[in-house]
Design a protein around this motif. Sequence first.
Motif, PDB file in Angstrom:
ATOM      1  N   LYS A   2     112.552  18.185  63.658  1.00  0.00           N
ATOM      2  CA  LYS A   2     111.429  19.088  63.466  1.00  0.00           C
ATOM      3  C   LYS A   2     111.431  20.222  64.488  1.00  0.00           C
ATOM      4  N   SER A   3     112.190  20.069  65.559  1.00  0.00           N
ATOM      5  CA  SER A   3     112.035  21.001  66.665  1.00  0.00           C
ATOM      6  C   SER A   3     113.387  21.297  67.279  1.00  0.00           C
ATOM      7  N   GLU A   4     113.495  22.509  67.811  1.00  0.00           N
ATOM      8  CA  GLU A   4     114.714  22.863  68.538  1.00  0.00           C
ATOM      9  C   GLU A   4     114.744  22.108  69.863  1.00  0.00           C
ATOM     10  N   VAL A   5     113.536  22.002  70.470  1.00  0.00           N
ATOM     11  CA  VAL A   5     113.440  21.395  71.798  1.00  0.00           C
ATOM     12  C   VAL A   5     113.016  19.942  71.630  1.00  0.00           C
ATOM     13  N   ALA A   6     113.695  19.033  72.294  1.00  0.00           N
ATOM     14  CA  ALA A   6     113.300  17.621  72.220  1.00  0.00           C
ATOM     15  C   ALA A   6     111.944  17.442  72.886  1.00  0.00           C
ATOM     16  N   HIS A   7     111.054  16.657  72.263  1.00  0.00           N
ATOM     17  CA  HIS A   7     109.766  16.370  72.895  1.00  0.00           C
ATOM     18  C   HIS A   7     109.991  15.442  74.080  1.00  0.00           C
ATOM     19  N   PRO A   8     109.323  15.688  75.185  1.00  0.00           N
ATOM     20  CA  PRO A   8     109.571  14.873  76.384  1.00  0.00           C
ATOM     21  C   PRO A   8     109.270  13.389  76.180  1.00  0.00           C
ATOM     22  N   LEU A   9     108.479  13.051  75.153  1.00  0.00           N
ATOM     23  CA  LEU A   9     108.197  11.634  74.925  1.00  0.00           C
ATOM     24  C   LEU A   9     109.210  11.007  73.962  1.00  0.00           C
ATOM     25  N   ASP A  10     110.128  11.834  73.444  1.00  0.00           N
ATOM     26  CA  ASP A  10     111.122  11.281  72.525  1.00  0.00           C
ATOM     27  C   ASP A  10     111.892  10.161  73.202  1.00  0.00           C
ATOM     28  N   GLY A  11     112.058   9.073  72.483  1.00  0.00           N
ATOM     29  CA  GLY A  11     112.811   7.955  73.041  1.00  0.00           C
ATOM     30  C   GLY A  11     111.955   7.002  73.840  1.00  0.00           C
ATOM     31  N   ALA A  12     110.670   7.388  74.083  1.00  0.00           N
ATOM     32  CA  ALA A  12     109.798   6.481  74.839  1.00  0.00           C
ATOM     33  C   ALA A  12     109.551   5.225  74.025  1.00  0.00           C
ATOM     34  N   GLU A  13     109.629   4.087  74.680  1.00  0.00           N
ATOM     35  CA  GLU A  13     109.447   2.810  73.990  1.00  0.00           C
ATOM     36  C   GLU A  13     107.964   2.514  73.817  1.00  0.00           C
ATOM     37  N   PRO A  14     107.546   2.115  72.624  1.00  0.00           N
ATOM     38  CA  PRO A  14     106.139   1.718  72.467  1.00  0.00           C
ATOM     39  C   PRO A  14     105.829   0.499  73.343  1.00  0.00           C
ATOM     40  N   VAL A  15     104.582   0.432  73.839  1.00  0.00           N
ATOM     41  CA  VAL A  15     104.178  -0.732  74.634  1.00  0.00           C
ATOM     42  C   VAL A  15     103.239  -1.640  73.853  1.00  0.00           C
ATOM     43  N   ALA A  16     102.809  -1.198  72.671  1.00  0.00           N
ATOM     44  CA  ALA A  16     102.014  -2.053  71.786  1.00  0.00           C
ATOM     45  C   ALA A  16     102.198  -1.535  70.376  1.00  0.00           C
ATOM     46  N   GLY A  17     101.712  -2.324  69.388  1.00  0.00           N
ATOM     47  CA  GLY A  17     101.986  -2.046  67.987  1.00  0.00           C
ATOM     48  C   GLY A  17     101.570  -0.661  67.505  1.00  0.00           C
ATOM     49  N   ASN A  18     102.267  -0.175  66.481  1.00  0.00           N
ATOM     50  CA  ASN A  18     101.963   1.088  65.818  1.00  0.00           C
ATOM     51  C   ASN A  18     102.063   2.298  66.746  1.00  0.00           C
ATOM     52  N   GLY A  19     102.951   2.226  67.738  1.00  0.00           N
ATOM     53  CA  GLY A  19     103.329   3.432  68.471  1.00  0.00           C
ATOM     54  C   GLY A  19     102.581   3.756  69.740  1.00  0.00           C
ATOM     55  N   LEU A  20     101.816   2.803  70.298  1.00  0.00           N
ATOM     56  CA  LEU A  20     101.143   3.094  71.580  1.00  0.00           C
ATOM     57  C   LEU A  20     102.190   3.184  72.674  1.00  0.00           C
ATOM     58  N   LEU A  21     102.076   4.210  73.529  1.00  0.00           N
ATOM     59  CA  LEU A  21     103.066   4.445  74.582  1.00  0.00           C
ATOM     60  C   LEU A  21     102.468   4.132  75.946  1.00  0.00           C
TER      61      LEU A  21
END
Lengths: 184, 434
Positions: free
Chosen positions: B4-23
């Motif tokens: 979606k973006s030329e620039v990678a979002h800084p949170l890309d690759g962050a592992e969720p710490v709880a269900g449905n994508g909580l970081l």
Amino acid sequence: MFGRKRVAAAAAVALACVAGTALAVDPPKLGQRAPADLLALMDKSIPPDGTGLPPGQGTPVQGQAVFLEKCAVCHGPRGEGLTNDRLVGGEGTLTQEITAKTVGSFWPYATTLFDYIRRAMPYDAPTSLKDDEVYATAAYILALNGIIKETDTLNAETLMKVKMPNADGFINQWVEPAPKAAAR
Amino acid sequence: MSKKSEVAHPLDGAEPVAGNGLLHRRLFLRGGALFTGATALTGIAGVGAAQAADYPAWRKEPGRPFVAYGTPSKFESDTQRIVTVRAPGYPTAGAGSSRTPLQLLEGIITPSGLHFERSHNGVPDIDPAQHKLLVHGLVKQPLVFTLEALDRYPRKSAIHFVECSGNSGGGWGLNPPVGPVGTMHGLVSCSEWSGVPLAYLLDEAGIDPKAKWILAEGADAAGMSRSVPLSKCLDDAMVALFQNGERVRPEQGYPMRLLLPGWEGNMNVKWLTRIKVTEGPTHTKDETSKYTELMPDGKALQFTFPMGVKSTITRPSEGVNMQGPGYYEIAGFAWSGNGKIARVDVSADGGQSWAPAALQDPVFPKALTRFRIPWEWKGGPGIVLQSRAVDETGAVQPTRDKLIEERGIKNAYHYNGITSWEVRESGLVKNVWA
């Protein structure tokens, strides 16, 4: 029971706490002696022991006349509730799915009824009722609820004999905290 | 993902710490480059692409001069209290409330003009020069204080919430209230209050050893009156004269109100005019007929003073809908009448898994506290956002089911169950019972 010294000590601790750091000087004492007429005007609350109930009296029949003129427009002619609170009935509904908390079904003290009508009603002209009218409207509401007879007269003495049906319906949840340690 | 973006979002690759994508709660705090990838969020308007390259009008002419009392930008005219509209001439329009639009606010302070209102017979227009505060009853010497006199006492300031004990009362209902956060939870606001410790005035009058309670009374047309244990009055009670730096607003009790930090709003008597020191409670209308908690067995709990530990997410929430998949900050308010908020956990799967949110400084006792946690919303079904607050006494905000199991549904007051926001695939957010 607090002794006089204990209260003074508690107040002193409280003062030290509220000030954060110990006060270098005591707060000024700028309260003026309250004049007797101001006290008489303002001290109108009535606790359950009836202290402060004024002279005067009223009957349900007298109360009905006042009620129809000054209260019915909001509470209905027989206190059945209109735009505002229902004041009558509802006994036995406190455990039902549809609950009616009214003076008759819910209020624990008749003193509260006198106190509240005198301080706050009628809504559009609070403090306008004479004490006789307060006794009378309270008598009317109590009679409609079957708590006093239509032939009874309400005054400082008889009001104290009124036993409200739900007097035992309340459980006091307030627990005094342990006194704070004096030294911190 | 980064397509979606030329620039990678800084949170890309962050592992969720709880269900449905909580970081992890600290991810958003990591470094300043956070939103360089902001265009990765879909639905954000393009930056000036279609406009001719020219300065906007306000860059090319002088701005307006000074005004004596500022108001919000005209573009913020939707930031308003939630007021029930009454027919003109409605006879008892002053018995009711308006609510704080919590969903529109940031930080922890409620602007004074947005502080919720609750009155029982309107807002009086009190001339401060004529207003008096009487302290009498079980005292050595009954005293009257004018505002002029009170202004000469040493003051203290503290940041505290005031919450109507009927706040969130819709939670007792069969169906979830419809509307933004403020419609259900907006009877709580938080201000910096400044004034005179009540202990000073009681001490000056001289407390009788028999005294255990006071009665506090307002100068409004309702003569609002409530009994308060003396110990609270000697602890952190204040006669508040100022709110957020200026004199207390009329709707909040001008020229003086009682402030009982953490205790039900109704007891924080506005337009304070009388303190009667007593042996026991007076059992006024608003501590018997109202503001008592009816239990399933027909008994009513009386004198339930502190407001329980509570929280709600405000972003996203009903009306604050999703703007397409991507990274979001989940944020909200937590508070407790017992003291400080110790932690807030957030769930995106209706309470199956939880992750701790970051608490935003400052965290004050008996004050609104901000919490935040980053979240990647990928769309899809089955998302229910919840927050669960824990205070420093260890009290945990209960689920709605647990609360109702204990207290029934006719309580009407002190609702502090967990709030659930369903995030639908379309991005619509709805208040739900979960």
